[in-house]
Design a protein around this motif. Sequence first.
Motif, short mmCIF file in Angstrom:
data_model
loop_
_atom_site.label_atom_id
_atom_site.label_comp_id
_atom_site.label_asym_id
_atom_site.label_seq_id
_atom_site.Cartn_x
_atom_site.Cartn_y
_atom_site.Cartn_z
N PHE A 11 4.38 -6.87 6.95
CA PHE A 11 4.52 -5.51 7.45
C PHE A 11 3.75 -4.53 6.59
O PHE A 11 3.34 -4.84 5.47
CB PHE A 11 6.00 -5.11 7.50
CG PHE A 11 6.68 -5.15 6.16
CD1 PHE A 11 6.76 -4.02 5.37
CD2 PHE A 11 7.23 -6.33 5.68
CE1 PHE A 11 7.38 -4.05 4.13
CE2 PHE A 11 7.86 -6.38 4.44
CZ PHE A 11 7.93 -5.23 3.66
N HIS A 12 3.57 -3.34 7.15
CA HIS A 12 2.96 -2.21 6.43
C HIS A 12 3.87 -1.01 6.61
O HIS A 12 4.35 -0.74 7.72
CB HIS A 12 1.58 -1.90 6.98
CG HIS A 12 0.95 -0.70 6.32
ND1 HIS A 12 0.44 -0.74 5.05
CD2 HIS A 12 0.79 0.56 6.77
CE1 HIS A 12 -0.03 0.47 4.75
NE2 HIS A 12 0.18 1.28 5.77
N LYS A 13 4.11 -0.29 5.51
CA LYS A 13 4.93 0.92 5.56
C LYS A 13 4.05 2.14 5.37
O LYS A 13 3.06 2.10 4.64
CB LYS A 13 6.00 0.90 4.47
CG LYS A 13 7.08 -0.11 4.70
CD LYS A 13 8.16 -0.01 3.63
CE LYS A 13 9.29 -0.97 3.91
NZ LYS A 13 10.36 -0.85 2.89
N ASP A 14 4.44 3.24 6.02
CA ASP A 14 3.71 4.49 5.85
C ASP A 14 4.19 5.23 4.60
O ASP A 14 5.01 4.70 3.83
CB ASP A 14 3.82 5.37 7.10
CG ASP A 14 5.24 5.87 7.37
OD1 ASP A 14 6.13 5.73 6.51
OD2 ASP A 14 5.45 6.42 8.47
N ASP A 15 3.69 6.42 4.39
CA ASP A 15 4.04 7.20 3.20
C ASP A 15 5.51 7.58 3.15
O ASP A 15 6.03 7.94 2.09
CB ASP A 15 3.18 8.47 3.13
CG ASP A 15 1.71 8.15 2.93
OD1 ASP A 15 1.40 7.05 2.41
OD2 ASP A 15 0.88 9.00 3.29
N ASN A 16 6.20 7.51 4.30
CA ASN A 16 7.63 7.82 4.35
C ASN A 16 8.49 6.57 4.24
O ASN A 16 9.68 6.60 4.53
CB ASN A 16 7.97 8.57 5.64
CG ASN A 16 7.28 9.91 5.71
OD1 ASN A 16 7.20 10.62 4.71
ND2 ASN A 16 6.75 10.24 6.87
N ASP A 17 7.86 5.45 3.84
CA ASP A 17 8.55 4.18 3.65
C ASP A 17 9.10 3.59 4.96
O ASP A 17 10.06 2.85 4.96
CB ASP A 17 9.67 4.31 2.62
CG ASP A 17 9.96 2.99 1.91
OD1 ASP A 17 9.02 2.21 1.70
OD2 ASP A 17 11.14 2.75 1.59
N GLN A 18 8.47 3.95 6.08
CA GLN A 18 8.85 3.41 7.38
C GLN A 18 7.86 2.32 7.78
O GLN A 18 6.65 2.47 7.61
CB GLN A 18 8.82 4.52 8.45
CG GLN A 18 9.77 5.65 8.18
CD GLN A 18 11.22 5.20 8.21
OE1 GLN A 18 11.66 4.56 9.15
NE2 GLN A 18 11.96 5.54 7.17
N ILE A 19 8.37 1.23 8.33
CA ILE A 19 7.51 0.16 8.80
C ILE A 19 6.78 0.66 10.05
O ILE A 19 7.41 1.09 11.01
CB ILE A 19 8.30 -1.11 9.11
CG1 ILE A 19 8.86 -1.70 7.79
CG2 ILE A 19 7.42 -2.13 9.83
CD1 ILE A 19 9.74 -2.91 7.97
N VAL A 20 5.44 0.61 10.01
CA VAL A 20 4.63 1.08 11.13
C VAL A 20 3.81 -0.04 11.78
O VAL A 20 3.20 0.16 12.83
CB VAL A 20 3.70 2.24 10.71
CG1 VAL A 20 4.51 3.47 10.33
CG2 VAL A 20 2.77 1.83 9.58
N ALA A 21 3.80 -1.20 11.14
CA ALA A 21 3.10 -2.36 11.69
C ALA A 21 3.81 -3.61 11.16
O ALA A 21 4.09 -3.69 9.96
CB ALA A 21 1.64 -2.37 11.28
N GLU A 22 4.08 -4.56 12.07
CA GLU A 22 4.87 -5.71 11.64
C GLU A 22 4.64 -6.90 12.56
O GLU A 22 4.51 -6.75 13.77
CB GLU A 22 6.34 -5.32 11.66
CG GLU A 22 7.31 -6.41 11.29
CD GLU A 22 8.74 -5.91 11.31
OE1 GLU A 22 9.48 -6.27 10.39
OE2 GLU A 22 9.12 -5.15 12.24
N VAL A 23 4.59 -8.07 11.95
CA VAL A 23 4.62 -9.32 12.70
C VAL A 23 5.82 -10.11 12.17
O VAL A 23 6.00 -10.25 10.97
CB VAL A 23 3.31 -10.13 12.58
CG1 VAL A 23 2.99 -10.54 11.15
CG2 VAL A 23 3.33 -11.35 13.48
N LYS A 24 6.66 -10.55 13.10
CA LYS A 24 7.85 -11.32 12.74
C LYS A 24 7.65 -12.77 13.14
O LYS A 24 7.12 -13.05 14.22
CB LYS A 24 9.09 -10.77 13.43
CG LYS A 24 9.51 -9.40 12.94
CD LYS A 24 10.79 -8.97 13.61
CE LYS A 24 11.21 -7.60 13.14
NZ LYS A 24 12.46 -7.16 13.78
N PHE A 25 8.08 -13.66 12.26
CA PHE A 25 8.01 -15.08 12.56
C PHE A 25 9.23 -15.78 11.99
O PHE A 25 9.92 -15.24 11.14
CB PHE A 25 6.71 -15.70 12.01
CG PHE A 25 6.56 -15.59 10.52
CD1 PHE A 25 7.01 -16.59 9.68
CD2 PHE A 25 5.96 -14.47 9.95
CE1 PHE A 25 6.87 -16.48 8.30
CE2 PHE A 25 5.81 -14.36 8.58
CZ PHE A 25 6.27 -15.38 7.75
#
Length: 101
Positions: free
Chosen positions: A22-36
């Motif tokens: 995953f990638h988090k934005d400056d507000n510590d929110q996940i903005v991109a994610e792959v789950k497996f």
Amino acid sequence: MNNVLEESTDPLSLQLEPGHFFHKDDNDQIVAEVKFEYQDDTTIVIKSTVVDGQFRGKGIARQLIARVITFAQVYDLKIVPECSYAKAFFEKNPEYANLLR
């Protein structure tokens, strides 16, 4: 074999926690994610690939799948692409067919 990251216009730093990159934005929110998840000791199933609307169209989903591919290669795992994005990715990139189960 093509490097799937070469086509990304906005490379991200991706983090790994059990079951997802995953990638988090400056507000510590996940903005991109792959789950497996592990199907068994030799196979992972890609369950979902999600990119927040403001980040779409920049190759970020490809980066997420690329990270799963690298993970699978390093740990000698096979991949089952269950989510629609992963299925489409592997259909368009047959050079990775050897990773599929």
